[in-house]
Design a protein around this motif. Sequence first.
Motif, mmCIF file in Angstrom:
data_model
loop_
_atom_site.group_PDB
_atom_site.id
_atom_site.type_symbol
_atom_site.label_atom_id
_atom_site.label_comp_id
_atom_site.label_asym_id
_atom_site.label_seq_id
_atom_site.Cartn_x
_atom_site.Cartn_y
_atom_site.Cartn_z
ATOM 1 N N ASP A 17 -23.555 77.594 27.060
ATOM 2 C CA ASP A 17 -24.685 77.153 26.238
ATOM 3 C C ASP A 17 -25.819 78.180 26.264
ATOM 4 O O ASP A 17 -26.518 78.381 25.264
ATOM 5 C CB ASP A 17 -25.187 75.785 26.709
ATOM 6 C CG ASP A 17 -24.195 74.669 26.394
ATOM 7 O OD1 ASP A 17 -23.570 74.736 25.315
ATOM 8 O OD2 ASP A 17 -24.049 73.748 27.214
ATOM 9 N N ILE A 18 -26.005 78.818 27.392
ATOM 10 C CA ILE A 18 -27.003 79.895 27.459
ATOM 11 C C ILE A 18 -26.604 81.030 26.529
ATOM 12 O O ILE A 18 -27.436 81.607 25.816
ATOM 13 C CB ILE A 18 -27.170 80.401 28.905
ATOM 14 C CG1 ILE A 18 -27.877 79.341 29.746
ATOM 15 C CG2 ILE A 18 -27.953 81.716 28.939
ATOM 16 C CD1 ILE A 18 -28.110 79.724 31.187
ATOM 17 N N THR A 19 -25.305 81.336 26.506
ATOM 18 C CA THR A 19 -24.804 82.362 25.590
ATOM 19 C C THR A 19 -25.085 81.978 24.143
ATOM 20 O O THR A 19 -25.491 82.818 23.331
ATOM 21 C CB THR A 19 -23.287 82.566 25.792
ATOM 22 O OG1 THR A 19 -23.059 82.963 27.140
ATOM 23 C CG2 THR A 19 -22.751 83.640 24.847
ATOM 24 N N ASP A 20 -24.895 80.680 23.819
ATOM 25 C CA ASP A 20 -25.182 80.200 22.463
ATOM 26 C C ASP A 20 -26.658 80.373 22.122
ATOM 27 O O ASP A 20 -27.011 80.800 21.013
ATOM 28 C CB ASP A 20 -24.802 78.714 22.330
ATOM 29 C CG ASP A 20 -23.323 78.518 22.058
ATOM 30 O OD1 ASP A 20 -22.651 79.525 21.744
ATOM 31 O OD2 ASP A 20 -22.842 77.376 22.149
ATOM 32 N N ASP A 28 -32.407 76.630 15.690
ATOM 33 C CA ASP A 28 -33.149 75.488 16.219
ATOM 34 C C ASP A 28 -32.230 74.374 16.723
ATOM 35 O O ASP A 28 -32.697 73.263 16.999
ATOM 36 C CB ASP A 28 -34.093 74.931 15.148
ATOM 37 C CG ASP A 28 -35.262 75.868 14.880
ATOM 38 O OD1 ASP A 28 -35.716 76.530 15.826
ATOM 39 O OD2 ASP A 28 -35.704 75.953 13.716
ATOM 40 N N ASP A 29 -30.932 74.667 16.836
ATOM 41 C CA ASP A 29 -29.994 73.668 17.374
ATOM 42 C C ASP A 29 -30.069 73.692 18.892
ATOM 43 O O ASP A 29 -29.767 74.714 19.525
ATOM 44 C CB ASP A 29 -28.562 73.969 16.927
ATOM 45 C CG ASP A 29 -28.395 73.857 15.411
ATOM 46 O OD1 ASP A 29 -29.156 73.084 14.799
ATOM 47 O OD2 ASP A 29 -27.520 74.542 14.856
ATOM 48 N N PRO A 30 -30.451 72.572 19.507
ATOM 49 C CA PRO A 30 -30.597 72.554 20.963
ATOM 50 C C PRO A 30 -29.248 72.507 21.680
ATOM 51 O O PRO A 30 -28.216 72.194 21.076
ATOM 52 C CB PRO A 30 -31.388 71.273 21.217
ATOM 53 C CG PRO A 30 -31.027 70.374 20.078
ATOM 54 C CD PRO A 30 -30.801 71.274 18.892
ATOM 55 N N VAL A 31 -29.279 72.823 22.956
ATOM 56 C CA VAL A 31 -28.093 72.698 23.808
ATOM 57 C C VAL A 31 -28.408 71.690 24.913
ATOM 58 O O VAL A 31 -29.566 71.485 25.276
ATOM 59 C CB VAL A 31 -27.688 74.057 24.422
ATOM 60 C CG1 VAL A 31 -27.357 75.059 23.320
ATOM 61 C CG2 VAL A 31 -28.771 74.602 25.347
ATOM 62 N N PRO A 32 -27.366 71.037 25.455
ATOM 63 C CA PRO A 32 -27.604 70.064 26.527
ATOM 64 C C PRO A 32 -27.943 70.754 27.846
ATOM 65 O O PRO A 32 -27.511 71.882 28.103
ATOM 66 C CB PRO A 32 -26.269 69.313 26.621
ATOM 67 C CG PRO A 32 -25.247 70.293 26.130
ATOM 68 C CD PRO A 32 -25.947 71.120 25.075
ATOM 69 N N ALA A 33 -28.695 70.070 28.676
ATOM 70 C CA ALA A 33 -29.046 70.595 29.997
ATOM 71 C C ALA A 33 -29.401 69.432 30.906
ATOM 72 O O ALA A 33 -29.519 68.280 30.466
ATOM 73 C CB ALA A 33 -30.223 71.566 29.882
ATOM 74 N N VAL A 34 -29.553 69.747 32.176
ATOM 75 C CA VAL A 34 -29.994 68.754 33.156
ATOM 76 C C VAL A 34 -31.256 69.288 33.819
ATOM 77 O O VAL A 34 -31.344 70.474 34.156
ATOM 78 C CB VAL A 34 -28.902 68.491 34.221
ATOM 79 C CG1 VAL A 34 -29.460 67.642 35.366
ATOM 80 C CG2 VAL A 34 -27.701 67.815 33.587
ATOM 81 N N MET A 35 -32.247 68.423 33.969
ATOM 82 C CA MET A 35 -33.477 68.801 34.665
ATOM 83 C C MET A 35 -33.609 67.962 35.924
ATOM 84 O O MET A 35 -33.446 66.730 35.875
ATOM 85 C CB MET A 35 -34.702 68.585 33.772
ATOM 86 C CG MET A 35 -36.005 69.050 34.423
ATOM 87 S SD MET A 35 -37.469 68.726 33.399
ATOM 88 C CE MET A 35 -37.969 67.125 34.035
ATOM 89 N N ASP A 45 -32.166 67.887 26.063
ATOM 90 C CA ASP A 45 -31.793 68.950 25.132
ATOM 91 C C ASP A 45 -32.860 70.024 25.225
ATOM 92 O O ASP A 45 -34.049 69.717 25.406
ATOM 93 C CB ASP A 45 -31.724 68.420 23.692
ATOM 94 C CG ASP A 45 -30.380 67.784 23.380
ATOM 95 O OD1 ASP A 45 -29.464 67.915 24.218
ATOM 96 O OD2 ASP A 45 -30.251 67.150 22.317
ATOM 97 N N ILE A 46 -32.451 71.275 25.065
ATOM 98 C CA ILE A 46 -33.408 72.379 25.177
ATOM 99 C C ILE A 46 -33.085 73.455 24.151
ATOM 100 O O ILE A 46 -31.914 73.688 23.823
ATOM 101 C CB ILE A 46 -33.404 72.966 26.613
ATOM 102 C CG1 ILE A 46 -34.539 73.969 26.810
ATOM 103 C CG2 ILE A 46 -32.045 73.567 26.971
ATOM 104 C CD1 ILE A 46 -34.781 74.341 28.264
ATOM 105 N N VAL A 47 -34.135 74.075 23.607
ATOM 106 C CA VAL A 47 -33.965 75.145 22.625
ATOM 107 C C VAL A 47 -35.193 76.046 22.692
ATOM 108 O O VAL A 47 -36.268 75.628 23.151
ATOM 109 C CB VAL A 47 -33.776 74.544 21.205
ATOM 110 C CG1 VAL A 47 -35.068 73.888 20.700
ATOM 111 C CG2 VAL A 47 -33.264 75.584 20.210
#
Length: 362
Positions: A17-20, A28-35, A45-47
């Motif tokens: 996802d970091i690569t994306d 502006d399409d976010p990727v999933p993450a955990v905080m 979601d983060i972008v």
Amino acid sequence: MGNNQIPHYHLFIHPLDITDLRRDIWCDDPVPAVMKFNKRKFEIDIVYRGSHIREFDKKSYFVSFHKPSLFRKAKEWHLNAEFKDPSLLRNKLSLDFFAEIGNLAPQSRYVFLVINGRKEGVYLEIESVDEYFLQKRGLPSGSIHYAIDGDANLSLMSDLDKKVKDSLLLGYERKLGMDMDDDSLQEMILMINTTSREEFEKKIHVIMNVDKYLRWLAGIIFTQNYDGFVHNYALYRNRENGQFEIIPWDYDATWGRDVNGKTMEEDYVRIQGFNTLSARILDIEHYRKQYKNLLETILKEYFTIEHLRPKIETMYELIRPYVLLDPYKKEKLDEFDREPEFILNYIEVRSKYIKNQLTKLD
């Protein structure tokens, strides 16, 4: 957490996802993450966020919450890197100043960001201007439009290509509301630009909270945000009284430095402002007098070395230990250490400039 500490957010993003994210920084399409924060886990979601700032090494982020859906009574917020501001203080100092002189303004706080175990440094967490922003302040529901580029200049002419606009919605993105709220925005812009002087004086207070507009204008003038007249704001329309209010946004290029972090002379932004609405409001004698009185009050009570030095020094002392750990800032510590005095000097010379210009409002 002690008063001398700032929150630490630990984010975990899948390497793919970091690569994306990095493949197209403008997507502006976010990727999933955990905080993880204070032993709690949040699915988010983060972008990347911002315009030209996406090209900087230290990225800024837009975060939205999914599970749980709210964090600190918000569904989303912004993490600003403040990469070009050598002080890391200007945006927060500005937003706090706007609130102090009577404007609606987002709350903000410093945090320290770690992504996949790598320290990313000091960030400014900024409240999103949305329905929760209104709820927290006990404000009536209404519409919110973000001013996203130079076409949001409250004019019939584009600030970008100097042509008549194809649509009066150019430069705006509706964050909250319905189609009818787009109509209200267009009607407001049309009224500002097409009514006679007499009609404008009768109508402007009906569709615009003029007192709040003058406080917003004063905020721009004191912080000297040149871009603030055509974007870097949100428009809230109170559905109960039908009046618009302007909310400041992204004020890092202020307090004596421009968008590239270069010195901005204290006389760069005139006290009358630059946009059509400011000119028309200040053309009316009693509003001009009200604005002059407001500037005099702020000069006396809020825009002073005595009032602002403790705020600047408190922020500086809070984040300095973390700047030492910021991979993008720690090599520029000398520059960071000089900035509080640079800002205080700006306050002194800008204050003198404004005082000398007040007769232009007579």
